[in-house]
Scaffold this motif. Structure first.
Motif, PDB file in Angstrom:
ATOM      1  N   PHE A  38       0.839  -1.199   0.000  1.00  0.00           N
ATOM      2  CA  PHE A  38       0.000   0.000   0.000  1.00  0.00           C
ATOM      3  C   PHE A  38       0.879   1.256   0.000  1.00  0.00           C
ATOM      4  N   GLU A  39       1.878   1.299   0.881  1.00  0.00           N
ATOM      5  CA  GLU A  39       2.777   2.458   0.942  1.00  0.00           C
ATOM      6  C   GLU A  39       3.448   2.683  -0.411  1.00  0.00           C
ATOM      7  N   GLN A  40       3.941   1.613  -1.017  1.00  0.00           N
ATOM      8  CA  GLN A  40       4.634   1.715  -2.295  1.00  0.00           C
ATOM      9  C   GLN A  40       3.700   2.186  -3.411  1.00  0.00           C
ATOM     10  N   CYS A  41       2.444   1.777  -3.350  1.00  0.00           N
ATOM     11  CA  CYS A  41       1.479   2.198  -4.366  1.00  0.00           C
ATOM     12  C   CYS A  41       1.246   3.706  -4.275  1.00  0.00           C
ATOM     13  N   GLY A  42       1.139   4.222  -3.059  1.00  0.00           N
ATOM     14  CA  GLY A  42       0.987   5.659  -2.877  1.00  0.00           C
ATOM     15  C   GLY A  42       2.197   6.430  -3.379  1.00  0.00           C
ATOM     16  N   ILE A  43       3.387   5.937  -3.070  1.00  0.00           N
ATOM     17  CA  ILE A  43       4.619   6.584  -3.535  1.00  0.00           C
ATOM     18  C   ILE A  43       4.710   6.519  -5.058  1.00  0.00           C
ATOM     19  N   ALA A  44       4.283   5.412  -5.640  1.00  0.00           N
ATOM     20  CA  ALA A  44       4.295   5.291  -7.105  1.00  0.00           C
ATOM     21  C   ALA A  44       3.425   6.384  -7.728  1.00  0.00           C
ATOM     22  N   MET A  45       2.282   6.665  -7.111  1.00  0.00           N
ATOM     23  CA  MET A  45       1.418   7.716  -7.647  1.00  0.00           C
ATOM     24  C   MET A  45       2.126   9.072  -7.582  1.00  0.00           C
ATOM     25  N   PHE A  46       2.748   9.387  -6.451  1.00  0.00           N
ATOM     26  CA  PHE A  46       3.486  10.643  -6.341  1.00  0.00           C
ATOM     27  C   PHE A  46       4.667  10.670  -7.318  1.00  0.00           C
ATOM     28  N   GLY A  47       5.307   9.514  -7.520  1.00  0.00           N
ATOM     29  CA  GLY A  47       6.429   9.435  -8.444  1.00  0.00           C
ATOM     30  C   GLY A  47       6.038   9.687  -9.885  1.00  0.00           C
ATOM     31  N   TYR A  48       4.779   9.470 -10.192  1.00  0.00           N
ATOM     32  CA  TYR A  48       4.293   9.754 -11.547  1.00  0.00           C
ATOM     33  C   TYR A  48       4.079  11.253 -11.741  1.00  0.00           C
ATOM     34  N   MET A  49       3.917  11.982 -10.643  1.00  0.00           N
ATOM     35  CA  MET A  49       3.682  13.426 -10.691  1.00  0.00           C
ATOM     36  C   MET A  49       4.978  14.234 -10.769  1.00  0.00           C
ATOM     37  N   LYS A 123      11.537  23.617  -8.832  1.00  0.00           N
ATOM     38  CA  LYS A 123      12.285  22.680  -7.999  1.00  0.00           C
ATOM     39  C   LYS A 123      11.897  21.237  -8.328  1.00  0.00           C
ATOM     40  N   HIS A 124      10.593  21.037  -8.501  1.00  0.00           N
ATOM     41  CA  HIS A 124      10.071  19.698  -8.764  1.00  0.00           C
ATOM     42  C   HIS A 124       9.667  19.600 -10.235  1.00  0.00           C
ATOM     43  N   PRO A 125      10.347  18.742 -11.002  1.00  0.00           N
ATOM     44  CA  PRO A 125       9.958  18.572 -12.413  1.00  0.00           C
ATOM     45  C   PRO A 125       8.508  18.110 -12.511  1.00  0.00           C
ATOM     46  N   GLN A 126       7.760  18.736 -13.421  1.00  0.00           N
ATOM     47  CA  GLN A 126       6.364  18.354 -13.586  1.00  0.00           C
ATOM     48  C   GLN A 126       6.268  17.040 -14.332  1.00  0.00           C
ATOM     49  N   GLY A 127       5.633  16.072 -13.704  1.00  0.00           N
ATOM     50  CA  GLY A 127       5.351  14.811 -14.359  1.00  0.00           C
ATOM     51  C   GLY A 127       3.979  14.907 -14.993  1.00  0.00           C
ATOM     52  N   THR A 128       3.179  13.894 -14.785  1.00  0.00           N
ATOM     53  CA  THR A 128       1.842  13.856 -15.362  1.00  0.00           C
ATOM     54  C   THR A 128       0.811  14.069 -14.265  1.00  0.00           C
ATOM     55  N   GLU A 129      -0.178  14.888 -14.553  1.00  0.00           N
ATOM     56  CA  GLU A 129      -1.247  15.132 -13.593  1.00  0.00           C
ATOM     57  C   GLU A 129      -2.097  13.875 -13.431  1.00  0.00           C
ATOM     58  N   VAL A 130      -2.340  13.511 -12.197  1.00  0.00           N
ATOM     59  CA  VAL A 130      -3.246  12.402 -11.897  1.00  0.00           C
ATOM     60  C   VAL A 130      -4.606  13.004 -11.615  1.00  0.00           C
ATOM     61  N   LYS A 131      -5.590  12.637 -12.431  1.00  0.00           N
ATOM     62  CA  LYS A 131      -6.936  13.208 -12.297  1.00  0.00           C
ATOM     63  C   LYS A 131      -7.786  12.438 -11.291  1.00  0.00           C
ATOM     64  N   ALA A 132      -7.640  11.108 -11.287  1.00  0.00           N
ATOM     65  CA  ALA A 132      -8.502  10.312 -10.412  1.00  0.00           C
ATOM     66  C   ALA A 132      -7.951   8.895 -10.265  1.00  0.00           C
ATOM     67  N   ILE A 133      -8.407   8.253  -9.225  1.00  0.00           N
ATOM     68  CA  ILE A 133      -8.139   6.833  -8.987  1.00  0.00           C
ATOM     69  C   ILE A 133      -9.323   6.068  -9.574  1.00  0.00           C
ATOM     70  N   THR A 134      -9.080   4.874 -10.100  1.00  0.00           N
ATOM     71  CA  THR A 134     -10.198   4.094 -10.647  1.00  0.00           C
ATOM     72  C   THR A 134     -10.243   2.696 -10.010  1.00  0.00           C
ATOM     73  N   TYR A 135     -11.401   2.084 -10.086  1.00  0.00           N
ATOM     74  CA  TYR A 135     -11.560   0.683  -9.688  1.00  0.00           C
ATOM     75  C   TYR A 135     -11.274  -0.247 -10.870  1.00  0.00           C
ATOM     76  N   SER A 136     -11.159   0.312 -12.050  1.00  0.00           N
ATOM     77  CA  SER A 136     -11.000  -0.477 -13.274  1.00  0.00           C
ATOM     78  C   SER A 136      -9.785  -1.402 -13.182  1.00  0.00           C
ATOM     79  N   ALA A 137      -9.998  -2.682 -13.331  1.00  0.00           N
ATOM     80  CA  ALA A 137      -8.951  -3.710 -13.322  1.00  0.00           C
ATOM     81  C   ALA A 137      -8.110  -3.694 -12.051  1.00  0.00           C
ATOM     82  N   MET A 138      -8.643  -3.135 -10.957  1.00  0.00           N
ATOM     83  CA  MET A 138      -7.908  -3.145  -9.685  1.00  0.00           C
ATOM     84  C   MET A 138      -7.727  -4.586  -9.230  1.00  0.00           C
TER      85      MET A 138
END
Length: 157
Positions: A38-49, A123-138
């Motif tokens: 769970f922790e790693q999944c949250g960090i992965a989302m921030f890492g995409y940003m 300071k922080h390079p802009q990655g990709t904006e995350v618009k929403a979390i989905t249940y799709s294929a979770m």
């Protein structure tokens, strides 16, 4: 700026990857426990940003999430993290520590400390904006007997 212990400042190893998905991205995380996944999944989302190497630990916020099953718990956990980033000031996190993880009973619950700093363009390079979390294929792989804990979540970008 608050004082943090060396343990709080130490970043965990990366245990996630990004998988291609039509028009979106799939986060795949794993760990030695479901909590770590769970922790790693949250960090992965921030890492995409942004590039997490650019994020210093200057502040700590706490979030809480509830769910009626593991999938809804994961969804609400990531949604709370996304909300944390979306509020003023925008908090980008490089470390998450789940302090409570209750998955027994009718209502599951997470408390998490979120370490990072205010997101600053330049300071922080802009990655990709995350618009929403989905249940799709979770998908949640929770196989303690095989020491196998993996999460797959599609985020809307």
């Amino acid at each position: 700026m608050p004082e943090f212990t060396p343990e709080e400042l130490a970043l965990p190893p990366q245990k996630y990857e990004y998988l291609d998905h039509t028009a979106d991205v799939q986060l795949h995380s794993w760990g030695n426990s479901l909590i770590e996944a769970f922790e790693q999944c949250g960090i992965a989302m921030f890492g995409y940003m942004t590039e997490l190497e650019s994020v210093e630990i200057k502040q700590c916020s706490e979030i809480e999430a509830t769910g009626h099953d593991l999938e809804s718990l994961l969804f609400h956990f990531l949604d709370e993290l996304l909300f944390l980033f979306s509020c003023e000031p925008f908090l980008i996190c490089s470390k998450l520590v789940i302090t409570e993880f209750m998955t027994e009973g009718e209502e599951m619950h997470i408390k998490c400390k979120c370490y990072g700093e205010e997101f600053t363009i330049g300071k922080h390079p802009q990655g990709t904006e995350v618009k929403a979390i989905t249940y799709s294929a979770m998908q949640i792989v929770n196989e303690p007997e095989q020491n196998n804990f993996e999460l797959f979540v599609i985020i809307d970008i």
